[in-house]
Motif scaffolding. Structure first.
Motif, PDB file in Angstrom:
ATOM      1  N   GLY A  84       5.648   9.824   2.801  1.00 41.35           N
ATOM      2  CA  GLY A  84       6.641   8.751   2.816  1.00 41.35           C
ATOM      3  C   GLY A  84       6.377   7.689   1.769  1.00 41.35           C
ATOM      4  N   ALA A  85       7.379   6.862   1.523  1.00 39.81           N
ATOM      5  CA  ALA A  85       7.263   5.781   0.548  1.00 39.81           C
ATOM      6  C   ALA A  85       8.119   4.613   1.000  1.00 39.81           C
ATOM      7  N   ALA A  86       7.676   3.395   0.672  1.00 39.84           N
ATOM      8  CA  ALA A  86       8.429   2.203   1.069  1.00 39.84           C
ATOM      9  C   ALA A  86       8.338   1.139  -0.015  1.00 39.84           C
ATOM     10  N   LEU A  87       9.432   0.461  -0.236  1.00 41.44           N
ATOM     11  CA  LEU A  87       9.481  -0.733  -1.077  1.00 41.44           C
ATOM     12  C   LEU A  87       9.839  -1.890  -0.160  1.00 41.44           C
ATOM     13  N   GLY A  88       9.041  -2.950  -0.181  1.00 43.40           N
ATOM     14  CA  GLY A  88       9.281  -4.098   0.688  1.00 43.40           C
ATOM     15  C   GLY A  88       8.502  -3.928   1.963  1.00 43.40           C
ATOM     16  N   PRO A  89       8.480  -4.862   2.863  1.00 43.05           N
ATOM     17  CA  PRO A  89       9.286  -6.073   2.874  1.00 43.05           C
ATOM     18  C   PRO A  89       8.740  -7.193   1.987  1.00 43.05           C
ATOM     19  N   ASN A  90       7.663  -6.963   1.257  1.00 44.89           N
ATOM     20  CA  ASN A  90       7.159  -8.000   0.350  1.00 44.89           C
ATOM     21  C   ASN A  90       8.174  -8.233  -0.761  1.00 44.89           C
ATOM     22  N   ARG A  91       7.975  -9.305  -1.519  1.00 44.10           N
ATOM     23  CA  ARG A  91       8.882  -9.610  -2.628  1.00 44.10           C
ATOM     24  C   ARG A  91       8.735  -8.560  -3.727  1.00 44.10           C
ATOM     25  N   TRP A  92       9.865  -8.144  -4.259  1.00 43.88           N
ATOM     26  CA  TRP A  92       9.892  -7.228  -5.389  1.00 43.88           C
ATOM     27  C   TRP A  92      11.182  -7.454  -6.160  1.00 43.88           C
ATOM     28  N   GLN A  93      11.174  -7.057  -7.415  1.00 47.42           N
ATOM     29  CA  GLN A  93      12.329  -7.240  -8.293  1.00 47.42           C
ATOM     30  C   GLN A  93      13.169  -5.975  -8.279  1.00 47.42           C
TER      31      GLN A  93
END
Length: 192
Positions: free
Chosen positions: A78-87
């Motif tokens: 699996g892979a995830a973007l966020g919930p931290n800040r990202w552009q």
């Protein structure tokens, strides 16, 4: 094409910025301002700003459009973007793979009018979380076997991007929603 109040207001802001930067002298600003407020068509408005540089936001948007798409592969684990800040770039491709993929836009601040997300549910699916006030257009996605679950509201706040969703649900499906209760509590207690 006929100009709207919003179109005239946008040109008035550009003229004010140009005057503040010293690009227009006070007399020329007053004359263009009067013409902008009484403009009937887009052609009338375009003539008032044709000799002015593009606004900084437009230049940033053009640069964002040129960036290559961000690719997120769920793979086996699996892979995830966020919930931290990202552009967020203008185009994102997400593949659920065997482990699933999550795109969490909860803390993304974007000046883009639209973000294109190409989602392929594959086996385990793709989940997309967008903040309240953002809207999604899901007309371009093929639900496949796994389907499409759209739990977003159509209430789009001014200045927020539209998520334009394309791709296929595959076996795992694609789910787009706003933050759930647990995610909202985390956002409230940890705003970073």
């Amino acid at each position: 094409m006929r100009a709207s109040h919003h179109d005239r207001d946008t040109v008035v802001e550009r003229l004010r910025d140009a005057a503040a930067e010293g690009r227009l002298d006070p007399d020329e600003f007053d004359e263009r301002l009067e013409r902008a407020l009484t403009a009937k068509t887009h052609a009338d408005l375009n003539a008032l700003t044709a000799d002015l540089p593009a606004p900084q936001a437009a230049l940033q948007q053009a640069a964002e459009q040129q960036r290559p798409p961000l690719v997120v592969q769920g793979g086996i684990s699996g892979a995830a973007l966020g919930p931290n800040r990202w552009q967020a770039p203008a185009h994102i491709t997400a593949h659920g793979g065997l482990g699933g993929a999550t795109l969490d836009f909860s803390r993304v601040q974007s000046h883009l009018p639209e973000i294109h997300v190409e989602a392929h549910g594959d086996t385990s699916g793709v989940t997309i979380v967008i903040p309240d006030g953002w809207a999604a257009d899901t007309a371009g996605i093929d639900p496949g076997i796994g389907g499409l679950k759209d739990k977003t509201t159509p209430d789009r706040h001014p200045g927020t991007p539209l998520i334009r969703l394309t791709g296929t649900g595959g076996l795992g499906g694609v789910h787009i929603r706003h933050p759930n209760r647990r995610e909202r509590r985390k956002l409230d207690t940890d705003p970073a």
